[in-house]
Design a protein around this motif. Structure first.
Motif, PDB file in Angstrom:
ATOM      1  N   TYR A 201       0.854  -1.189   0.000  1.00 41.00           N
ATOM      2  CA  TYR A 201       0.000   0.000   0.000  1.00 41.00           C
ATOM      3  C   TYR A 201       0.887   1.235   0.000  1.00 41.00           C
ATOM      4  O   TYR A 201       2.083   1.175   0.312  1.00 41.00           O
ATOM      5  N   LYS A 202       0.305   2.355  -0.365  1.00 42.67           N
ATOM      6  CA  LYS A 202       1.061   3.606  -0.394  1.00 42.67           C
ATOM      7  C   LYS A 202       0.357   4.644   0.474  1.00 42.67           C
ATOM      8  O   LYS A 202      -0.876   4.669   0.575  1.00 42.67           O
TER       9      LYS A 202
ATOM     10  N   ALA B  85       0.533   2.586  13.403  1.00 47.23           N
ATOM     11  CA  ALA B  85       0.729   1.261  13.987  1.00 47.23           C
ATOM     12  C   ALA B  85       0.241   0.202  13.008  1.00 47.23           C
ATOM     13  O   ALA B  85      -0.787   0.370  12.344  1.00 47.23           O
ATOM     14  N   ASP B  86       0.991  -0.882  12.919  1.00 44.20           N
ATOM     15  CA  ASP B  86       0.643  -2.001  12.050  1.00 44.20           C
ATOM     16  C   ASP B  86       0.958  -3.291  12.793  1.00 44.20           C
ATOM     17  O   ASP B  86       1.808  -3.317  13.687  1.00 44.20           O
ATOM     18  N   VAL B  87       0.278  -4.354  12.446  1.00 43.62           N
ATOM     19  CA  VAL B  87       0.509  -5.633  13.098  1.00 43.62           C
ATOM     20  C   VAL B  87       0.542  -6.723  12.033  1.00 43.62           C
ATOM     21  O   VAL B  87      -0.247  -6.709  11.084  1.00 43.62           O
ATOM     22  N   HIS B  88       1.490  -7.661  12.165  1.00 47.95           N
ATOM     23  CA  HIS B  88       1.685  -8.717  11.174  1.00 47.95           C
ATOM     24  C   HIS B  88       1.721 -10.071  11.870  1.00 47.95           C
ATOM     25  O   HIS B  88       2.243 -10.209  12.977  1.00 47.95           O
ATOM     26  N   THR B  89       1.185 -11.089  11.176  1.00 45.64           N
ATOM     27  CA  THR B  89       1.253 -12.463  11.650  1.00 45.64           C
ATOM     28  C   THR B  89       2.289 -13.213  10.832  1.00 45.64           C
ATOM     29  O   THR B  89       2.211 -13.249   9.606  1.00 45.64           O
TER      30      THR B  89
ATOM     31  N   SER C 212       4.687   0.792   1.488  1.00 41.96           N
ATOM     32  CA  SER C 212       4.921  -0.208   2.520  1.00 41.96           C
ATOM     33  C   SER C 212       4.216  -1.505   2.149  1.00 41.96           C
ATOM     34  O   SER C 212       3.369  -1.542   1.249  1.00 41.96           O
ATOM     35  N   GLU C 213       4.554  -2.577   2.855  1.00 42.89           N
ATOM     36  CA  GLU C 213       3.919  -3.875   2.654  1.00 42.89           C
ATOM     37  C   GLU C 213       2.965  -4.160   3.800  1.00 42.89           C
ATOM     38  O   GLU C 213       3.177  -3.722   4.931  1.00 42.89           O
ATOM     39  N   GLY C 214       1.908  -4.923   3.480  1.00 40.82           N
ATOM     40  CA  GLY C 214       0.966  -5.308   4.515  1.00 40.82           C
ATOM     41  C   GLY C 214      -0.465  -5.000   4.122  1.00 40.82           C
ATOM     42  O   GLY C 214      -0.763  -4.580   3.002  1.00 40.82           O
ATOM     43  N   ASP C 215      -1.375  -5.216   5.075  1.00 36.13           N
ATOM     44  CA  ASP C 215      -2.800  -4.986   4.878  1.00 36.13           C
ATOM     45  C   ASP C 215      -3.135  -3.570   5.329  1.00 36.13           C
ATOM     46  O   ASP C 215      -3.164  -3.273   6.525  1.00 36.13           O
TER      47      ASP C 215
END
Length: 382
Positions: free
Chosen positions: A91-92, A126-130, A109-112
């Protein structure tokens, strides 16, 4: 003798007139009628109101299917998260700065991007990754895009995450970690950006079939609000207030609510929209539930909780009012013609961002191009 009598009569007549005048004057001073109808306020109220529109900016169109505006990074700049076309795992971040005429890409950046959360002060995302067996929380600076891993833990089993949220003072980060099989393993994870410490709280009082939707942690990290779909009794959206202590969430108060926002307005008070379209305030110090406004559809408090923007049921107007105690004063419409699904105050209360679909009074005027671009505006106050 006649002259004396006439003079006496004249004196009595004057005294009587003075007494009648005094009585009339006293009656006028003691009788005060205060109208509760805002439409009957004096014509010069607008001159005294702290809520006066100075300018309205129409923002450039952005496809709402691809992203949304997260909020303000300063009183002059918005930041938004949008999908990176052709790269679904990325996403940007876009910035829209004064005079709000054209956005620009600032960070990729990468992620949801649907899970990230902007801090209320606009400084961090803030971001959270599994990752297989671990869950990691990351903070990213909105100034330079620098990322820092701040919290990693093993959920010890299957798990999925709900939307992250910040406390109103930009110190606490909270999110729900749920186990789809063993509900007793559901937890609320809280990270303190000041102390650099994290804590997991087991969620007691919830049963199988209850769907946890959202969590909001108080500024001091001692209480939390949890929104859930409760299946055992009411089968409705329910707000639950609980204390956070000794690794447990201890429920203290429940109330059915609309499936909309809930927000802390102090360390002990929070506001939420009930199923009856009433905006309530609850004070956990004395258990008092108070009405702020009725017939409310959406609302958004300013960062200092001194102003409120809101819409009413069956109306297409955005209202703004000043908060005094539990009363909303000087409230009046500041924009008409859209139903805002996204409202954000700037940090200094001088600007309000609104975005949502237009309302139409004539079916012939409804566009048929299936566009997902919703108009957005910034309302600037004097």
């Amino acid at each position: 003798m006649l002259k004396t009598s006439g003079r006496l009569g004249l004196s009595l007549l004057c005294l009587l007139i003075l007494l009648l005048t005094a009585c009339g004057t006293r009656y006028q001073n003691e009788t005060v009628i205060i109208s509760g109808d805002e439409m009957s306020e004096p014509a010069n109220q607008e001159l005294l109101s702290p809520v006066q529109v100075q300018k309205i900016y129409r923002l450039p169109d952005e496809n709402t299917d691809n992203g949304y505006w997260l909020g303000w990074t300063s009183s002059d700049s918005l930041i938004g998260s949008f999908k990176n076309t052709g790269f679904p795992e990325r996403y940007k971040l876009k910035e829209l700065a004064y005079p709000f005429e054209e956005s620009k890409n600032i960070i990729q950046s990468e992620g949801d991007h649907s899970r990230i959360a902007l801090s209320p002060d606009g400084d961090q995302i803030a971001d959270v990754h599994t990752h297989q067996t671990t869950i990691t929380t990351t903070l990213m600076s909105t100034k330079d895009g620098k990322k820092t891993e701040v919290d990693t833990f093993d959920p010890k089993g299957q798990s999925y995450l709900q939307t992250m949220s910040w406390s109103e003072n930009s110190q606490m980060i909270g999110y729900l970690v749920q186990d789809p099989v063993q509900y007793e393993k559901d937890t609320l994870r809280v990270y303190d950006t000041k102390t650099k410490l994290s804590q997991s709280y087991s969620l007691q009082g919830f049963g199988p079939g209850d769907t946890l939707l959202d969590a909001q942690v108080s500024n001091d990290g001692r209480s939390a609000l949890i929104k859930l779909f409760e299946t055992r009794q009411s089968r409705s959206i329910t707000l639950v207030l609980g204390k956070l202590a000794d690794g447990h969430f201890e429920a203290k108060y429940k109330h059915q609510m609309a499936d909309k926002q809930m927000t802390w307005i102090s360390e002990d008070q929070f506001a939420f929209l009930g199923r009856d379209d009433t905006l309530y305030e609850y004070d956990q110090r004395n258990g008092e539930l108070s009405v702020i406004l009725e017939r409310v559809f959406t609302f958004e408090f300013s960062p200092d909780k001194k102003f409120i923007a809101y819409t009413l049921q069956d109306e297409d107007a955005v209202y703004v009012g000043k908060i005094q105690g539990r009363n909303v004063l000087y409230n009046g419409p500041v924009y008409r013609g859209i139903l805002p699904s996204n409202m954000k105050w700037s940090s200094d209360n001088t600007r309000l961002f609104i975005q949502g679909p237009r309302t139409f009074t004539n079916s012939n005027s409804i566009p048929h191009d299936n566009s997902t671009k919703e108009p957005a505006f910034i309302i600037e106050f004097k």
